[in-house]
Design a protein around this motif. Sequence first.
Motif: not given
Lengths: 715, 187
Positions: A452-454, A482, A412, A457-458, A415, A461, A418
């Motif tokens: 922006e998105k590790s 990552d 975190s 985290d993606q 995150r 999807k 970022s």
Amino acid sequence: MNKVRAKEYQVRIDHALATPKLQEALHKFGDAFLLAREKAFSQYDFEALRLAIADCKDEVAAHRQQYLEQFIANAEAAGATVYQAKTAADANTYIAELAKSRGVKLAVKSKSMASEETHLNNALKGAGVEALETDLGEWIIQLAGQRPSHMVMPAIHMFKEEVAELFSKVTGSEEPAEIEHLVQVAREQLRQGYLDADMGITGANIAVAETGGIALITNEGNARLVSTLPKIHVALLGVEKIVPTLEDAATIIRTLPKNATGQLLTSYVTWIRGAVPCGDGDKELHLVLLDNGRSALAESPQCRDALRCIKCGACANVCPVYQTVGGHVFGHVYIGAIGIILTAFFHGLDKAAEIVRACIGCRACVTVCPSNIDLENIILSLRETIGHEEGIGLGKSIVFRKVMRNRKLFHSLIRAASMLQKPVTGGQRTIRHLPLFFSSLTEWRTLPAVAEKSLRDQWQKIPQKIEKPRFKVALFGGCANDFLYPELGIDLIKVMNKLDVEVSYPLDQNCCGVPALYSGDKETAVALAEQNIAAMLKDDPDFVLTTCPTCTMALQRDFVEFLKDNPVWAARAEHLAEITVDAAGFIVNQLGAAEVFKGEAVPEKVTYHDSCHLKRGAGVWKEPRELLTTSGLDLVEMEHADRCCGFGGSYSLTSHPDISKQILGDKIRDIEKSGATCVAMDCPGCMLQLRGGLEKQEKDIRVKHTIELLAEALK
Amino acid sequence: MQEERLVAVFSESARAVGSEVSIVADVEAVVDYVKQLTTCLVMVPDFASAKRLDLVSALKASGVALVQEDLRQGAATAAVGVTGANFAFAATGTVVLESTREDIRLATTLPEHHVVLLDPAKILEDDLAAVPHLRSFHQNSPRNYLAYITGPSRTADIERVLTIGVHGPKQLHILLFTGLSNDPLEM
């Protein structure tokens, strides 16, 4: 951390970096050395020789007392006087007292690193005895009042103009700076010394238990004069020089010159046993067997392999750090990788504490070591010891112990970073400038922004469409894949899916622990090992894939080593090691699927950079090349393809950014010279370093992971 | 055949490290060789094959000045030292001299030229083949000074540039002399 010591160390680094002539000479020497060495070994099996030397030295280490007693008994039976010196001071006192009692005014010396180790010349001076170095290099540095900067070529840091100046002072006339002339001056000046001296002092390369004799491996012939003309011969040698038999000695003699100077054999190998004739009587031979920390080294399970060293100096010759700063920075008395270890045991941890950090961990030395010593591993364990003794610094301590071990907190914070970085990135993927006291970090290399998105985290999807997967593999992303380069993970999925392999991303995986380990915090590294083993084995994958070779080493090697005595974890660590494989190696070796990419790529001139831990750790270097060429890319080899890029993790960020910058500069020159428009590699750390350097210098050369190039080919 | 091959390999390796290799047929050829090198003092220590050849008398008869009395001072002023070799090995062009007697050491360290008489029958394959003989030397005599000599004295200590003749002989001349001696334990 000792601030005064660290500051003095930094001054030495700055001084060395301000001497480009030295760097150029050491770089050229490194290149010439490798060629000469390869030629010298062309008819020999280097691997077999080094295993034989390691075995022989290990045998002696395991039965130290027995071989020591055998050597001493045989030496004494041949008329030698043997003195066992526990410390450097003991050795010096014995030799100085001996000189005094025999009325010695002048002692001639041939090259002996052991006498450098004990600072024997100072002790002799204190006893009113003049010590004259006769090895050309040693004489030069004696005249200059310096210490050796290389174990085999002590004056490698000096140039002929400086030598001419020193010699002119001795002869009282202007000596021209011509090498052949200067060598002749040394010959003439030193000749009378041999005839006048009352004592000759040598070292020894080998001591043979079977005979009680020593062997000297030399080129100049001064050791033969030193051991022949004076009435008294003192040989000062470390106890680790003892080998059991003449065959063992022959193996070392067969290997040492080839690995030290690229010679098949030196001009002279001299075997001396006992009190040989001298003038009208017999010579007085004293063998001073030096311990000075060697027994302690033999008792250290992590470090004892260092006692196998035969002092060839090759670990320095090939070391990018040595080539950048020389032996006066990267060493104390003993220099280079082995010097770090020997210094810690012979001269104390304090003298080694700074240079322990100077190793970038590229393992170039491990490849050429003739005694098969894993120098990098031993240096890491010394770092850990120093971390225990002196602490690793408050900042690092908090990051490793409080943050990294708590995966949720660690991730975190990344995150949050970022979000917080936006003012300096301006929404770009790289950071070109940092404000205030961080500014030096981006002076010579841009830094990647945290994505922006590790990847984690993606992951959910990203679609994967495979009907019947051949294998189910879990990706160990590592921090860079990552959080800095998530697109690499996405490309990996694409490539693997094409090969009917399904990829999962276990979300409980954490940092591999190498940054903590390299900083001397093994406890954190072990804690992370346990977290990662649990995470990666949870769904019982067929294989665990890695895209970062440093992580690969952690999973394949370090976790097993950390946990081998832990009944809860040992077997699981072994299992993880067995199924862990880097992505390029997996495609070629496990899947045999290079052909899938055949001709798919848009042709481009690509050069390949071997990452240190991939080639010299995991042994993978052919595989990515096979993938690139099969895919239709035009692979052109750069010079020094397997030389470190200078990244080394925190080495380039905090501990030695100025050295890292120089090594990066070398690499960029080699990449440019290759004429390629793209440089491929299999390590996100190298990508960070090379992208950063090339971008800062505004070079139009793409930096790509092999997996990214394969994914491009599939487009 | 085997001997021919070893002689060829030996000569090539020895020349590669800067040794002069020549073939001589008799003692007169040795004398001529030495006389070509110098008009100054020559040192010939006592060794078995020289005695058999009566090398000292032959040199004297042709007017060569020899070191006789004070060997140390003599060796330091001599231009040439002449010795035999116990044996040699081909792989590296190395001659092996049992140098326990001090006069052998003086003659091979101080003068600028070292001339070695070697019977080609005593050329072994390599350093490992030499070990049994090394062991015999150690068993036969309680004290030893044994020398492997591979080319002239050399250094690369100034700017890593190879330079010949720093402390020991500047030239090593190996004279292959068939029928000299076939005993590796004898010089």
